[in-house]
Motif scaffolding. Structure first.
Motif, mmCIF file in Angstrom:
data_model
loop_
_atom_site.group_PDB
_atom_site.id
_atom_site.type_symbol
_atom_site.label_atom_id
_atom_site.label_comp_id
_atom_site.label_asym_id
_atom_site.label_seq_id
_atom_site.Cartn_x
_atom_site.Cartn_y
_atom_site.Cartn_z
ATOM 1 N N CYS A 1 0.832 -1.202 0.000
ATOM 2 C CA CYS A 1 0.000 0.000 0.000
ATOM 3 C C CYS A 1 0.868 1.254 0.000
ATOM 4 O O CYS A 1 1.826 1.348 0.753
ATOM 5 C CB CYS A 1 -0.888 0.034 1.249
ATOM 6 N N LYS B 1 -1.120 4.227 -0.310
ATOM 7 C CA LYS B 1 -2.146 5.181 0.088
ATOM 8 C C LYS B 1 -3.324 4.425 0.669
ATOM 9 O O LYS B 1 -3.669 3.338 0.218
ATOM 10 C CB LYS B 1 -2.608 6.003 -1.107
ATOM 11 N N THR C 1 -10.362 2.617 1.401
ATOM 12 C CA THR C 1 -9.871 2.566 0.030
ATOM 13 C C THR C 1 -8.348 2.504 0.100
ATOM 14 O O THR C 1 -7.724 3.315 0.786
ATOM 15 C CB THR C 1 -10.322 3.809 -0.764
ATOM 16 N N LEU C 2 -7.778 1.530 -0.598
ATOM 17 C CA LEU C 2 -6.332 1.306 -0.586
ATOM 18 C C LEU C 2 -5.797 1.301 -2.007
ATOM 19 O O LEU C 2 -6.531 0.968 -2.944
ATOM 20 C CB LEU C 2 -6.007 -0.044 0.058
ATOM 21 N N SER C 3 -4.521 1.635 -2.162
ATOM 22 C CA SER C 3 -3.885 1.560 -3.478
ATOM 23 C C SER C 3 -2.379 1.438 -3.300
ATOM 24 O O SER C 3 -1.838 1.729 -2.242
ATOM 25 C CB SER C 3 -4.228 2.782 -4.329
ATOM 26 N N TRP D 1 1.327 -2.872 -7.866
ATOM 27 C CA TRP D 1 0.852 -4.243 -7.990
ATOM 28 C C TRP D 1 1.977 -5.220 -7.692
ATOM 29 O O TRP D 1 3.139 -4.997 -8.062
ATOM 30 C CB TRP D 1 0.326 -4.496 -9.406
ATOM 31 N N THR E 1 -0.308 -0.755 -11.130
ATOM 32 C CA THR E 1 -0.798 -0.407 -9.807
ATOM 33 C C THR E 1 -2.101 -1.134 -9.532
ATOM 34 O O THR E 1 -2.676 -1.778 -10.414
ATOM 35 C CB THR E 1 -1.020 1.115 -9.683
ATOM 36 N N TRP E 2 -2.576 -1.010 -8.321
ATOM 37 C CA TRP E 2 -3.834 -1.626 -7.927
ATOM 38 C C TRP E 2 -4.570 -0.677 -7.000
ATOM 39 O O TRP E 2 -3.995 0.229 -6.407
ATOM 40 C CB TRP E 2 -3.601 -2.965 -7.203
ATOM 41 N N SER E 3 -5.867 -0.903 -6.884
ATOM 42 C CA SER E 3 -6.677 -0.212 -5.886
ATOM 43 C C SER E 3 -7.838 -1.124 -5.519
ATOM 44 O O SER E 3 -8.240 -1.989 -6.297
ATOM 45 C CB SER E 3 -7.190 1.139 -6.400
ATOM 46 N N THR F 1 -11.499 -1.282 -2.697
ATOM 47 C CA THR F 1 -12.338 -0.720 -1.644
ATOM 48 C C THR F 1 -12.795 -1.853 -0.750
ATOM 49 O O THR F 1 -13.188 -2.911 -1.236
ATOM 50 C CB THR F 1 -13.559 -0.003 -2.242
#
Length: 128
Positions: free
Chosen positions: A20, A22, A54-56, A59, A114-116, A118
């Motif tokens: 993570c 953020k 919410t995370l990001s 990847w 990248t990834w995100s 919820t």
């Protein structure tokens, strides 16, 4: 003031903090309209709170191995979020009420992928 490690995120017993960069914890309260013909303006009452994280980040296969099964076969799991450290730390725990939604992988041809995701959280957390 928080240091370099601002939060720790554990999902389904797996610490995913290292993936993570953020995180957001959001609590919203629905407003119930109670305006009636005797009202002189808009009136409302508080409704039920809703919580989501919410995370990001960047990847990684290890992260994908945690989130993909939870997104592809939805099941509620435990989420633990600790914000801050030492005497300033607050830990929020949702036991068997976290649902992974909106798991997104953004693929980069030039930039890093990248990834995100919820986490929709049922009920109020236990705080310590």
């Amino acid at each position: 003031m928080l240091g370099a490690l601002n939060f720790v995120m554990t999902l389904n017993g797996v610490n995913i903090t290292q993936y993570c960069n953020k995180g957001d914890l959001e609590t919203t309260i629905a407003e119930l309209d109670k305006t009636n013909f005797a009202s002189t303006g808009l009136e409302s009452d508080p409704g039920i709170p809703a919580h989501k994280i919410t995370l990001s980040g960047l990847w990684a296969k290890a992260l994908n191995n945690v989130l993909s099964p939870l997104a592809n076969t939805p099941v509620k799991v435990t989420a633990v979020l600790t914000i801050g450290s030492g005497a300033e730390a607050v830990t929020y725990t949702w036991t068997n009420t976290a649902l992974v939604t909106n798991f997104k992988r953004t693929l980069g041809a030039v930039d890093q992928s990248t990834w995100s995701a919820t986490l929709n959280l049922s009920n109020a957390p236990t705080m310590s």
